[in-house]
Design a protein around this motif. Sequence first.
Motif, PDB file in Angstrom:
ATOM      1  N   SER A 161       0.873  -1.171   0.000  1.00  0.00           N
ATOM      2  CA  SER A 161       0.000   0.000   0.000  1.00  0.00           C
ATOM      3  C   SER A 161       0.909   1.219   0.000  1.00  0.00           C
ATOM      4  O   SER A 161       1.827   1.300   0.812  1.00  0.00           O
ATOM      5  N   ARG A 162       0.622   2.138  -0.911  1.00  0.00           N
ATOM      6  CA  ARG A 162       1.518   3.278  -1.040  1.00  0.00           C
ATOM      7  C   ARG A 162       0.701   4.558  -1.095  1.00  0.00           C
ATOM      8  O   ARG A 162      -0.326   4.608  -1.777  1.00  0.00           O
ATOM      9  N   ILE A 163       1.155   5.566  -0.376  1.00  0.00           N
ATOM     10  CA  ILE A 163       0.525   6.883  -0.504  1.00  0.00           C
ATOM     11  C   ILE A 163       1.616   7.893  -0.831  1.00  0.00           C
ATOM     12  O   ILE A 163       2.727   7.820  -0.300  1.00  0.00           O
ATOM     13  N   ARG A 164       1.291   8.779  -1.720  1.00  0.00           N
ATOM     14  CA  ARG A 164       2.255   9.805  -2.125  1.00  0.00           C
ATOM     15  C   ARG A 164       1.567  11.167  -2.062  1.00  0.00           C
ATOM     16  O   ARG A 164       0.400  11.294  -2.462  1.00  0.00           O
ATOM     17  N   LEU A 165       2.261  12.148  -1.521  1.00  0.00           N
ATOM     18  CA  LEU A 165       1.737  13.524  -1.503  1.00  0.00           C
ATOM     19  C   LEU A 165       2.648  14.421  -2.325  1.00  0.00           C
ATOM     20  O   LEU A 165       3.870  14.330  -2.222  1.00  0.00           O
ATOM     21  N   ALA A 166       2.036  15.286  -3.143  1.00  0.00           N
ATOM     22  CA  ALA A 166       2.812  16.239  -3.940  1.00  0.00           C
ATOM     23  C   ALA A 166       2.749  17.605  -3.256  1.00  0.00           C
ATOM     24  O   ALA A 166       1.670  18.097  -2.943  1.00  0.00           O
ATOM     25  N   ARG A 167       3.924  18.192  -3.023  1.00  0.00           N
ATOM     26  CA  ARG A 167       3.976  19.486  -2.332  1.00  0.00           C
ATOM     27  C   ARG A 167       4.949  20.430  -3.024  1.00  0.00           C
ATOM     28  O   ARG A 167       5.959  19.987  -3.588  1.00  0.00           O
ATOM     29  N   ASN A 168       4.648  21.731  -2.934  1.00  0.00           N
ATOM     30  CA  ASN A 168       5.552  22.744  -3.486  1.00  0.00           C
ATOM     31  C   ASN A 168       5.703  23.865  -2.472  1.00  0.00           C
ATOM     32  O   ASN A 168       4.792  24.120  -1.680  1.00  0.00           O
ATOM     33  N   LEU A 169       6.850  24.536  -2.484  1.00  0.00           N
ATOM     34  CA  LEU A 169       7.112  25.580  -1.499  1.00  0.00           C
ATOM     35  C   LEU A 169       6.693  26.952  -2.025  1.00  0.00           C
ATOM     36  O   LEU A 169       6.866  27.255  -3.215  1.00  0.00           O
ATOM     37  N   VAL A 170       6.194  27.735  -1.127  1.00  0.00           N
ATOM     38  CA  VAL A 170       5.873  29.133  -1.440  1.00  0.00           C
ATOM     39  C   VAL A 170       7.184  29.871  -1.721  1.00  0.00           C
ATOM     40  O   VAL A 170       8.210  29.555  -1.137  1.00  0.00           O
ATOM     41  N   GLY A 171       7.166  30.833  -2.643  1.00  0.00           N
ATOM     42  CA  GLY A 171       8.353  31.657  -2.875  1.00  0.00           C
ATOM     43  C   GLY A 171       9.274  31.120  -3.949  1.00  0.00           C
ATOM     44  O   GLY A 171      10.287  31.733  -4.275  1.00  0.00           O
ATOM     45  N   PHE A 172       8.915  29.970  -4.515  1.00  0.00           N
ATOM     46  CA  PHE A 172       9.703  29.411  -5.626  1.00  0.00           C
ATOM     47  C   PHE A 172       8.756  29.068  -6.776  1.00  0.00           C
ATOM     48  O   PHE A 172       7.625  28.641  -6.540  1.00  0.00           O
ATOM     49  N   PRO A 173       9.240  29.231  -8.015  1.00  0.00           N
ATOM     50  CA  PRO A 173       8.392  28.810  -9.140  1.00  0.00           C
ATOM     51  C   PRO A 173       8.348  27.274  -9.211  1.00  0.00           C
ATOM     52  O   PRO A 173       9.182  26.614  -8.603  1.00  0.00           O
ATOM     53  N   PHE A 174       7.365  26.746  -9.936  1.00  0.00           N
ATOM     54  CA  PHE A 174       7.376  25.300 -10.212  1.00  0.00           C
ATOM     55  C   PHE A 174       8.662  24.971 -10.957  1.00  0.00           C
ATOM     56  O   PHE A 174       9.282  25.843 -11.580  1.00  0.00           O
ATOM     57  N   LEU A 175       9.060  23.710 -10.931  1.00  0.00           N
ATOM     58  CA  LEU A 175      10.397  23.362 -11.424  1.00  0.00           C
ATOM     59  C   LEU A 175      10.598  23.676 -12.908  1.00  0.00           C
ATOM     60  O   LEU A 175      11.710  23.992 -13.331  1.00  0.00           O
ATOM     61  N   VAL A 192       8.603  24.804   6.751  1.00  0.00           N
ATOM     62  CA  VAL A 192       8.513  25.402   5.409  1.00  0.00           C
ATOM     63  C   VAL A 192       7.049  25.677   5.096  1.00  0.00           C
ATOM     64  O   VAL A 192       6.150  25.052   5.668  1.00  0.00           O
ATOM     65  N   GLU A 193       6.835  26.610   4.162  1.00  0.00           N
ATOM     66  CA  GLU A 193       5.446  26.930   3.826  1.00  0.00           C
ATOM     67  C   GLU A 193       5.082  26.328   2.469  1.00  0.00           C
ATOM     68  O   GLU A 193       5.737  26.574   1.470  1.00  0.00           O
ATOM     69  N   TYR A 194       4.030  25.501   2.438  1.00  0.00           N
ATOM     70  CA  TYR A 194       3.576  24.880   1.199  1.00  0.00           C
ATOM     71  C   TYR A 194       2.719  25.855   0.395  1.00  0.00           C
ATOM     72  O   TYR A 194       1.994  26.673   0.979  1.00  0.00           O
ATOM     73  N   ALA A 195       2.795  25.748  -0.917  1.00  0.00           N
ATOM     74  CA  ALA A 195       1.904  26.524  -1.790  1.00  0.00           C
ATOM     75  C   ALA A 195       0.503  25.928  -1.672  1.00  0.00           C
ATOM     76  O   ALA A 195       0.276  24.767  -2.046  1.00  0.00           O
ATOM     77  N   PHE A 196      -0.420  26.706  -1.139  1.00  0.00           N
ATOM     78  CA  PHE A 196      -1.756  26.193  -0.845  1.00  0.00           C
ATOM     79  C   PHE A 196      -2.780  27.271  -1.165  1.00  0.00           C
ATOM     80  O   PHE A 196      -2.589  28.443  -0.872  1.00  0.00           O
ATOM     81  N   HIS A 197      -3.862  26.890  -1.784  1.00  0.00           N
ATOM     82  CA  HIS A 197      -4.893  27.840  -2.162  1.00  0.00           C
ATOM     83  C   HIS A 197      -6.185  27.435  -1.452  1.00  0.00           C
ATOM     84  O   HIS A 197      -6.568  26.251  -1.491  1.00  0.00           O
ATOM     85  N   GLU A 198      -6.813  28.406  -0.805  1.00  0.00           N
ATOM     86  CA  GLU A 198      -8.016  28.116  -0.003  1.00  0.00           C
ATOM     87  C   GLU A 198      -9.039  27.281  -0.775  1.00  0.00           C
ATOM     88  O   GLU A 198      -9.621  26.343  -0.261  1.00  0.00           O
ATOM     89  N   GLN A 199      -9.239  27.670  -2.041  1.00  0.00           N
ATOM     90  CA  GLN A 199     -10.285  26.990  -2.812  1.00  0.00           C
ATOM     91  C   GLN A 199      -9.788  25.709  -3.495  1.00  0.00           C
ATOM     92  O   GLN A 199     -10.448  24.685  -3.486  1.00  0.00           O
ATOM     93  N   TYR A 200      -8.552  25.769  -4.086  1.00  0.00           N
ATOM     94  CA  TYR A 200      -8.067  24.635  -4.886  1.00  0.00           C
ATOM     95  C   TYR A 200      -7.265  23.612  -4.083  1.00  0.00           C
ATOM     96  O   TYR A 200      -7.052  22.497  -4.529  1.00  0.00           O
TER      97      TYR A 200
END
Lengths: 358, 358
Positions: free
Chosen positions: B27-41, B151-159
């Motif tokens: 059983s595998r779970i993966r989470l995708a996260r990005n940091l605030v203050g940096f562009p996507f790769l 660290v702060e994750y890029a997170f949007h209230e709605q999305y």
Amino acid sequence: MNLDDLATQPGEWLRGDGPLSEIVISSRIRLARNLVGFPFLGKATATQRRELQRILRDRIKTLKVDDDVFYVEIDRSEELDRQLLVERHLISRQHAEGDGSRGVAVSGRETVALMVNEEDHLRIQVIRSGLQLDEAWQDINHIDDAIEEDVEYAFHEQYGYLTACLTNVGTGIRVSVMLHLPALKLTGELERVFRAAKDMRLAIRGLHGEGTEATGDFYQVSNQITLGRSEEEIIDDFKNGVIPKIIEYETRARDLLVREKSSALDDRIFRALGALENARTVSSEETLFLLSHVRMGVNLGRLDSVDLKTVNDLFLMTQPAHLQKLRGERLTGEERSIARAEYIRQRLAGGGNNNNNN
Amino acid sequence: MNLDDLATQPGEWLRGDGPLSEIVISSRIRLARNLVGFPFLGKATATQRRELQRILRDRIKTLKVDDDVFYVEIDRSEELDRQLLVERHLISRQHAEGDGSRGVAVSGRETVALMVNEEDHLRIQVIRSGLQLDEAWQDINHIDDAIEEDVEYAFHEQYGYLTACLTNVGTGIRVSVMLHLPALKLTGELERVFRAAKDMRLAIRGLHGEGTEATGDFYQVSNQITLGRSEEEIIDDFKNGVIPKIIEYETRARDLLVREKSSALDDRIFRALGALENARTVSSEETLFLLSHVRMGVNLGRLDSVDLKTVNDLFLMTQPAHLQKLRGERLTGEERSIARAEYIRQRLAGGGNNNNNN
């Protein structure tokens, strides 16, 4: 000695220890003969067939071969017994499936078989393990002469022995050598060898003679010409011509595989053994294929956990009629495949060998 | 603990003794996260990539998981090591073959892997043996929270969580369950099961995820939707919905085979074992196929000469990079096939087990 004994005991030529037996399975000579005073079988009445069988059977009864001879009336035999004799190379398929009075006399060691009322009135066969054409010729010559003391063969000064089919007129001899050529098959050289044999007017056939496919890399090489050459010349062509040549090619191919492709070679050999040791259901065709590779492995010394006798026994005993005789019951194709796999596993594990009379 | 240790020791999830492990591999779970203050790769400079890696690596270093974590800089690793991590399901093929500063943190027991600068800044993965989605979710949730303390994750209230690829936006979660379904394959019912799964918007993939063929009857079932449903709901769909259903079908198919086709079933199982025990050269694809049948045989109690741990080890260790790491040398494809067969024979004969740390 009777048919049931036959089912559980391999005959002399199946010992697999004759000369050059790594490659030559057997040497066989057959003579076609017909009696004066009777038409060929195509024109014979039922009464004439019966009379022919009586005469020949009486003659055979007093014949002195090296062991007991027993007689089987094919037209009164069960299908399974007829099939057993075919699997044993003691009668032809045509003889098993034919009509009217007919029979076969078999010597206990199976070196001699005399078919009565097959295509000709009499067909004498001598079969030996490995390359033993001279010995087979001596034996058959002796038997032929002994029979002729009491009956008169149809013989024409110019044409020689007269036979039902023109292709046998003359000496009436057919020499067949059964070869095991797995390496030539693997190296892809088989076709070339066979083309050369065909150029020499030799026929190449499968395990069960005319009209059968080559299975398990076994091939019968036999002469097609019986007229214009003496028996000795025909045998000499085999003994000093084509057979040593094919043996040389096969040996060279085996050496090449050992030297340059030993992993691929061992892979085939051991996978075949692994399949035989583990299968829970296996067809007779696949069994031949697998045993063929195991046999090569034993002969090349790549594999020592199995002996050649066991391999030879398995070739014989896993055939449909043999298997059913061993089990003492009729089996469907699916049941046979399961029983065959079971028997093979048992034998390879060293058990269940109740057919060893050596 | 380092990469070389990894090559010789199977991790926790490969023990093969988790709940329902006869059918559920992992059983595998993966989470995708990005940091605030940096562009996507895709838009990040080399400097930004390096900076991202520094921040995340520092953060990971102080992370408390249940055992040691070691960090591998992928862009500074040899090809064989990168391939090893892919074979171990610790990084994706994309991550192995990508460009620029990137890395992965792996916990010693391999339950946790954190890919830095793959498609997203951070991908957290937790993997467990058998069906353990709740446990995996607890673990990953804890790790996710711990990282977020610093660290702060890029997170949007709605999305929700913002990710490089739209399909991951929302929860950023991917749940994957690896299943072993040899009986459904044999009974021909697999297609029907998969169609049902696809109707539920689940993806079915092969052993190595996206774009890979199913080999050895192993299938990954994973969610395609990450938006509009909570993590718990997505996990619940698996845990109480699709997975128990597929397990039920596979169990029923296995029962059917045992009850009605036991010869055919055992034939497959034992021939597979026989091939593995005897092959002198074998591809990784065939190995998977054969091990799959042996695994089923062990799980169904048809085969007791091999234990599940050995089978699981073989799945892992016979992969190309593992094999070369074990041998300590680079091998060509042909050499690998020979080395693989050798290793398998040794392990099945009960020898050569130098990678048992349990």
